[in-house]
Motif scaffolding. Structure first.
Motif, PDB file in Angstrom:
ATOM      1  N   ASN A 388       0.856  -1.186   0.000  1.00 43.06           N
ATOM      2  CA  ASN A 388       0.000   0.000   0.000  1.00 43.06           C
ATOM      3  C   ASN A 388       0.894   1.239   0.000  1.00 43.06           C
ATOM      4  OD1 ASN A 388      -2.070   1.864   0.408  1.00 43.06           O
ATOM      5  ND2 ASN A 388      -2.002   1.594   2.633  1.00 43.06           N
ATOM      6  N   ARG A 389       0.985   1.902  -1.175  1.00 46.92           N
ATOM      7  CA  ARG A 389       1.977   2.963  -1.336  1.00 46.92           C
ATOM      8  C   ARG A 389       1.534   4.266  -0.694  1.00 46.92           C
ATOM      9  NH1 ARG A 389       6.016   3.972  -6.361  1.00 46.92           N
ATOM     10  NH2 ARG A 389       7.214   5.627  -5.354  1.00 46.92           N
ATOM     11  N   PHE A 390       2.358   4.796   0.202  1.00 46.93           N
ATOM     12  CA  PHE A 390       2.126   6.089   0.844  1.00 46.93           C
ATOM     13  C   PHE A 390       2.895   7.159   0.068  1.00 46.93           C
ATOM     14  CE2 PHE A 390      -0.063   5.476   4.979  1.00 46.93           C
ATOM     15  CZ  PHE A 390      -0.231   4.104   4.924  1.00 46.93           C
ATOM     16  N   PRO A 391       2.501   8.436   0.200  1.00 47.04           N
ATOM     17  CA  PRO A 391       3.108   9.489  -0.636  1.00 47.04           C
ATOM     18  C   PRO A 391       4.626   9.543  -0.557  1.00 47.04           C
ATOM     19  CG  PRO A 391       1.237  10.359   0.574  1.00 47.04           C
ATOM     20  CD  PRO A 391       1.448   8.973   1.067  1.00 47.04           C
ATOM     21  N   GLY A 392       5.186   9.336   0.652  1.00 41.20           N
ATOM     22  CA  GLY A 392       6.635   9.526   0.787  1.00 41.20           C
ATOM     23  C   GLY A 392       7.451   8.334   0.309  1.00 41.20           C
ATOM     24  N   ASP A 393       6.783   7.235  -0.087  1.00 33.37           N
ATOM     25  CA  ASP A 393       7.538   6.019  -0.451  1.00 33.37           C
ATOM     26  C   ASP A 393       8.295   6.251  -1.755  1.00 33.37           C
ATOM     27  OD1 ASP A 393       6.232   4.992   1.693  1.00 33.37           O
ATOM     28  OD2 ASP A 393       4.927   3.636   0.584  1.00 33.37           O
ATOM     29  N   THR A 394       9.527   5.753  -1.861  1.00 30.10           N
ATOM     30  CA  THR A 394      10.273   5.887  -3.127  1.00 30.10           C
ATOM     31  C   THR A 394      10.092   4.613  -3.948  1.00 30.10           C
ATOM     32  OG1 THR A 394      12.260   4.879  -2.206  1.00 30.10           O
ATOM     33  CG2 THR A 394      12.010   7.275  -1.932  1.00 30.10           C
ATOM     34  N   ASP A 395      10.320   4.738  -5.276  1.00 31.81           N
ATOM     35  CA  ASP A 395      10.220   3.559  -6.157  1.00 31.81           C
ATOM     36  C   ASP A 395      11.131   2.444  -5.664  1.00 31.81           C
ATOM     37  OD1 ASP A 395       9.876   5.502  -9.243  1.00 31.81           O
ATOM     38  OD2 ASP A 395       8.472   4.986  -7.624  1.00 31.81           O
ATOM     39  N   ARG A 396      12.341   2.819  -5.246  1.00 32.35           N
ATOM     40  CA  ARG A 396      13.303   1.793  -4.817  1.00 32.35           C
ATOM     41  C   ARG A 396      12.765   1.015  -3.611  1.00 32.35           C
ATOM     42  NH1 ARG A 396      18.519   3.922  -2.976  1.00 32.35           N
ATOM     43  NH2 ARG A 396      19.141   1.771  -2.685  1.00 32.35           N
ATOM     44  N   GLU A 397      12.163   1.752  -2.677  1.00 33.38           N
ATOM     45  CA  GLU A 397      11.628   1.072  -1.472  1.00 33.38           C
ATOM     46  C   GLU A 397      10.526   0.099  -1.873  1.00 33.38           C
ATOM     47  OE1 GLU A 397      10.636   4.670   0.687  1.00 33.38           O
ATOM     48  OE2 GLU A 397      12.218   4.287   2.160  1.00 33.38           O
ATOM     49  N   VAL A 398       9.597   0.572  -2.705  1.00 36.91           N
ATOM     50  CA  VAL A 398       8.464  -0.284  -3.103  1.00 36.91           C
ATOM     51  C   VAL A 398       8.968  -1.489  -3.882  1.00 36.91           C
ATOM     52  CG1 VAL A 398       6.324  -0.377  -4.441  1.00 36.91           C
ATOM     53  CG2 VAL A 398       6.854   1.653  -3.085  1.00 36.91           C
ATOM     54  N   GLU A 399       9.898  -1.248  -4.812  1.00 33.79           N
ATOM     55  CA  GLU A 399      10.423  -2.360  -5.613  1.00 33.79           C
ATOM     56  C   GLU A 399      11.135  -3.393  -4.728  1.00 33.79           C
ATOM     57  OE1 GLU A 399      10.472   0.586  -9.166  1.00 33.79           O
ATOM     58  OE2 GLU A 399      12.506  -0.063  -8.554  1.00 33.79           O
ATOM     59  N   THR A 400      11.818  -2.915  -3.687  1.00 36.55           N
ATOM     60  CA  THR A 400      12.519  -3.842  -2.779  1.00 36.55           C
ATOM     61  C   THR A 400      11.529  -4.827  -2.159  1.00 36.55           C
ATOM     62  OG1 THR A 400      14.043  -2.053  -2.235  1.00 36.55           O
ATOM     63  CG2 THR A 400      14.032  -3.940  -0.747  1.00 36.55           C
ATOM     64  N   VAL A 401      10.342  -4.321  -1.802  1.00 36.40           N
ATOM     65  CA  VAL A 401       9.342  -5.188  -1.155  1.00 36.40           C
ATOM     66  C   VAL A 401       8.780  -6.198  -2.155  1.00 36.40           C
ATOM     67  CG1 VAL A 401       7.278  -5.273   0.283  1.00 36.40           C
ATOM     68  CG2 VAL A 401       8.713  -3.229   0.327  1.00 36.40           C
ATOM     69  N   ILE A 402       8.426  -5.695  -3.354  1.00 35.20           N
ATOM     70  CA  ILE A 402       7.853  -6.583  -4.385  1.00 35.20           C
ATOM     71  C   ILE A 402       8.865  -7.685  -4.731  1.00 35.20           C
ATOM     72  CG2 ILE A 402       6.913  -6.709  -6.733  1.00 35.20           C
ATOM     73  CD1 ILE A 402       5.177  -4.778  -5.362  1.00 35.20           C
ATOM     74  N   GLU A 403      10.106  -7.255  -4.920  1.00 34.52           N
ATOM     75  CA  GLU A 403      11.188  -8.185  -5.291  1.00 34.52           C
ATOM     76  C   GLU A 403      11.347  -9.253  -4.209  1.00 34.52           C
ATOM     77  OE1 GLU A 403      12.918  -8.606  -7.829  1.00 34.52           O
ATOM     78  OE2 GLU A 403      14.440  -9.959  -6.997  1.00 34.52           O
ATOM     79  N   HIS A 404      11.319  -8.813  -2.949  1.00 33.52           N
ATOM     80  CA  HIS A 404      11.483  -9.760  -1.826  1.00 33.52           C
ATOM     81  C   HIS A 404      10.367 -10.796  -1.869  1.00 33.52           C
ATOM     82  CE1 HIS A 404      12.093 -11.330   2.211  1.00 33.52           C
ATOM     83  NE2 HIS A 404      10.813 -11.070   2.465  1.00 33.52           N
ATOM     84  N   CYS A 405       9.126 -10.355  -2.052  1.00 34.22           N
ATOM     85  CA  CYS A 405       7.983 -11.297  -2.041  1.00 34.22           C
ATOM     86  C   CYS A 405       8.110 -12.288  -3.183  1.00 34.22           C
ATOM     87  CB  CYS A 405       6.671 -10.539  -2.173  1.00 34.22           C
ATOM     88  SG  CYS A 405       6.344  -9.501  -0.753  1.00 34.22           S
ATOM     89  N   GLU A 406       8.436 -11.772  -4.370  1.00 36.08           N
ATOM     90  CA  GLU A 406       8.430 -12.653  -5.543  1.00 36.08           C
ATOM     91  C   GLU A 406       9.627 -13.583  -5.547  1.00 36.08           C
ATOM     92  OE1 GLU A 406       7.853  -9.955  -8.792  1.00 36.08           O
ATOM     93  OE2 GLU A 406       5.684  -9.820  -8.428  1.00 36.08           O
ATOM     94  N   SER A 407      10.844 -13.059  -5.219  1.00 34.47           N
ATOM     95  CA  SER A 407      12.008 -13.961  -5.350  1.00 34.47           C
ATOM     96  C   SER A 407      12.312 -14.686  -4.048  1.00 34.47           C
ATOM     97  CB  SER A 407      13.243 -13.179  -5.818  1.00 34.47           C
ATOM     98  OG  SER A 407      13.395 -12.060  -4.996  1.00 34.47           O
ATOM     99  N   GLU A 408      12.147 -14.036  -2.891  1.00 33.24           N
ATOM    100  CA  GLU A 408      12.459 -14.745  -1.628  1.00 33.24           C
ATOM    101  C   GLU A 408      11.277 -15.601  -1.176  1.00 33.24           C
ATOM    102  OE1 GLU A 408      15.802 -12.976  -2.030  1.00 33.24           O
ATOM    103  OE2 GLU A 408      15.573 -14.049  -0.121  1.00 33.24           O
ATOM    104  N   LEU A 409      10.073 -15.052  -1.254  1.00 30.43           N
ATOM    105  CA  LEU A 409       8.918 -15.792  -0.694  1.00 30.43           C
ATOM    106  C   LEU A 409       8.196 -16.591  -1.767  1.00 30.43           C
ATOM    107  CD1 LEU A 409       7.400 -13.061   1.684  1.00 30.43           C
ATOM    108  CD2 LEU A 409       9.046 -14.856   2.232  1.00 30.43           C
ATOM    109  N   GLY A 410       8.480 -16.276  -3.040  1.00 30.72           N
ATOM    110  CA  GLY A 410       7.810 -17.033  -4.106  1.00 30.72           C
ATOM    111  C   GLY A 410       6.315 -16.808  -4.137  1.00 30.72           C
TER     112      GLY A 410
END
Ligand SMILES: Nc1ncnc2c1ncn2[C@@H]1O[C@H](COP(=O)(O)OP(=O)(O)O)[C@@H](O)[C@H]1O
Ligand SMILES: O=COP(=O)(O)O
Ligand SMILES: [Mg+2]
Length: 565
Positions: A388-410
């Motif tokens: 859930n993206r908040f105004p202050g979030d950066t692309d890098r921060e959001v991408e880090t989370v997505i990447e973690h879910c997809e590659s680490e958690l599958g």
């Protein structure tokens, strides 16, 4: 966020449609409704009867839960409303079901619970305040039981109630800490029998749970009659029926029983009914709302409060069991700020310190998110993470989370912008949830109700909270003994625990280890049909914060409200 108007301004800018038009296409006609003005309505009980018999319950159920939140909340309600809108934008019939707000948080820390930004239910200022009066009715009904009980003492106490074994407190829908523990009955002969008393928040009242689980006037009467309010000198339970309050309490609740229906900003019908919190109660809207919604549409998206250790666990182990239903997919709401809050091991929270980009802190916060994913997978239901993206979030921060879910958690994860963009911002998430909901879910509750009370508590404590075990303090063991002897043990347990931590210590972030859960008390919600397990220092009547939201509210001469969020 400075670039966006306030929730209230957005809400006022939207041209609402009459509620009769909103629900027409889902099969509800105007004479199925009792209208409370042009934009709010209750669904009549005979209409519900007809829907449940005429239509099959083939709606897929999507549960919205979250990771361990900051005190501000990470956007489950916003995501639920946004998903309802997004599903309809991708051509899927969807309804949402959420809880109705309590005035406690509205004037306290969290503010309203009608969503936010471009994902709100309307009219938010009504829904966050008096709405259709259900919470007021519950408060009155709760206190009618209290006064009938104390009157029983004054009239001679022929039930031989033990004055020190009165369990039923009074209720108030306000975070008023000074009423938590009181002495009542002062004032001499006319003042009644002096004794210790106290108040709980209406959201924590057993009547709230009863309202959320009942399916008819007959059922609500039967449940109310079973509520245990005290024990007599021999330790035998005294019920609402014993003090002759069943009928009058049911009369006070007859309107509240009917589910409320309103609309989202984009015109999705929303059932908003019942308001138990997920720390001090079971944490989801009424079963009646879920039943009707899942008979009316292809998808029902509903929210369980706080983190998955609270609302989702109880949804799976209590609500699904009682409602004979199961989630087809779960979306776990994560936010960059909550990940940093855990990553920085922050307590008490300094929310503005979470504004700066800090990839390392986001990554250190993953352990909490991972534990919630692991917990949800124990119920055999597919999980999709919503960032859930908040105004202050950066692309890098959001991408880090997505990447973690997809590659680490599958597992699938999607960025959600439903706050800033409404349904449009939730299309990717909605598509991932529809495919997750297609897979055969292997739903299983966590424990069998036939397990002993201690086994049920220990299963939740070790499997979901990650504790090494459970310690029983105060009268907890005696409570368990008494409940087992009374034959009240073959029901689910409703854990009452802080929402600030997976553990019972609010200051422990991430995934606490080397700790044992402290159980203080176990009492029956015989009307609701479960046992409440009090742990740690959880408060059933919160207090106001240093800067209550109430202090920022105002109203103009023309009735325009400000400061409500
Ligand atoms: N993406 C977002 N951007 C800005 N504010 C948000 C966002 N999501 C939620 N909020 C705000 O945060 C608070 C908590 O949101 P809410 O949906 O009620 O969380 P929860 O249901 O998880 O407690 C509300 O004031 C809401 O308007
Ligand atoms: O019971 C708590 O609900 P939220 O997490 O939606 O505030
Ligand atoms: Mg919420």
């Amino acid at each position: 966020p400075e670039s966006m108007p306030t929730d209230y301004e957005i809400a006022q800018s939207v041209k609402k449609q009459p509620i009769t038009d909103i629900v027409e296409s889902f099969g509800l006609s105007p004479d199925d409704l009792e209208q409370y003005g042009e934009y709010k309505a209750k669904v009549k009980l005979d209409a519900i009867e007809r829907i449940l018999t005429e239509r099959t319950a083939d709606g897929k159920l999507i549960l919205v839960t979250g990771m361990t939140p900051t005190p501000m909340g990470e956007g489950k309600t916003v995501t639920t409303v946004g998903l309802g809108q997004a599903f309809n934008q991708i051509g899927k019939d969807a309804l949402i079901a959420i809880r109705e707000p309590s005035l406690g948080p509205v004037f306290g820390v969290k503010g309203g619970a009608a969503g936010g930004g471009w994902s709100q239910v309307l009219p938010m200022e009504d829904i966050n305040l008096h709405f259709t009066g259900d919470i007021h009715a519950l408060t009155a009904a709760h206190n009618l039981i209290s006064t009938m009980l104390d009157n029983h003492f004054t009239q001679g106490n022929d039930l031989n109630i033990d004055v020190n074994e009165v369990r039923w407190k009074r209720a108030i829908d306000m975070n008023d800490r000074v009423l938590r523990e009181t002495v009542i009955g002062l004032g001499g002969k006319t003042g009644g029998r002096p004794r210790e008393g106290g108040f709980i928040l209406t959201a924590a009242s057993e009547l709230m749970a009863v309202l959320c689980l009942a399916d008819s006037i007959e059922d609500i009467k039967e449940r109310v009659s079973r509520i245990i309010v005290a024990y007599d000198e021999d330790g035998a339970p005294v019920t609402v029926d014993d003090i002759d309050a069943t009928g009058s309490v049911a009369i006070l609740l007859k309107e509240a029983l009917k589910p409320n229906v309103v609309q989202t900003i984009e015109g999705t019908p929303a059932f908003v009914h019942g308001g138990p919190f997920a720390n001090i109660a079971h944490g989801t809207n009424s079963l009646m709302a879920d039943e009707v919604a899942s008979h009316l549409s292809e998808y029902l998206i509903t929210e369980a409060g706080f983190g998955s250790d609270l609302g989702a666990e109880k949804f799976m182990d209590i609500v699904c069991r009682f409602g004979d239903m199961e989630p087809d997919a779960v979306t776990l709401v994560a936010s960059v700020r909550a990940l940093k809050y855990h990553g920085l091991d922050m307590w008490p929270p300094e929310l503005d310190a979470l504004e700066d980009e800090d990839i390392g802190a986001v990554q250190r916060g993953f352990e909490n998110l991972d534990k919630h994913v692991e917990n949800l997978q124990k119920f055999g239901v597919p999980v999709v993470v919503a960032v859930n993206r908040f105004p202050g979030d950066t692309d890098r921060e959001v991408e880090t989370v997505i990447e973690h879910c997809e590659s680490e958690l599958g597992i699938d994860a999607a960025e959600s912008n439903v706050f800033s963009d409404g349904g449009e911002g939730g299309i990717d998430l909605a598509e991932k949830l529809t495919s997750a909901a297609e897979s055969e879910s292997q739903f299983e509750p966590l424990y069998s109700v036939d397990a002993s009370i201690k086994e049920k508590i220990e299963t939740v404590a070790t499997e979901i909270y990650g504790s090494d075990g459970v310690e029983y303090h105060g009268d907890a063991e005696a409570d368990i003994q008494q409940l087992t002897e009374l034959g009240l043990d073959d029901v689910p347990v409703c854990m009452s625990k802080t929402f600030h931590s997976l553990s019972d210590d609010p200051s422990l972030k991430g995934v606490p280890d080397d700790w044992t859960l402290e159980v203080k008390e176990v009492y029956p919600s015989a009307g609701a049909g479960f046992l409440v397990v009090l742990t740690g220092d959880v408060l059933t009547l919160p207090g106001l914060p240093g800067e209550p939201a109430a202090a920022e509210m105002d109203i103009d001469p023309d009735g325009t409200v400000s400061g409500l969020f």
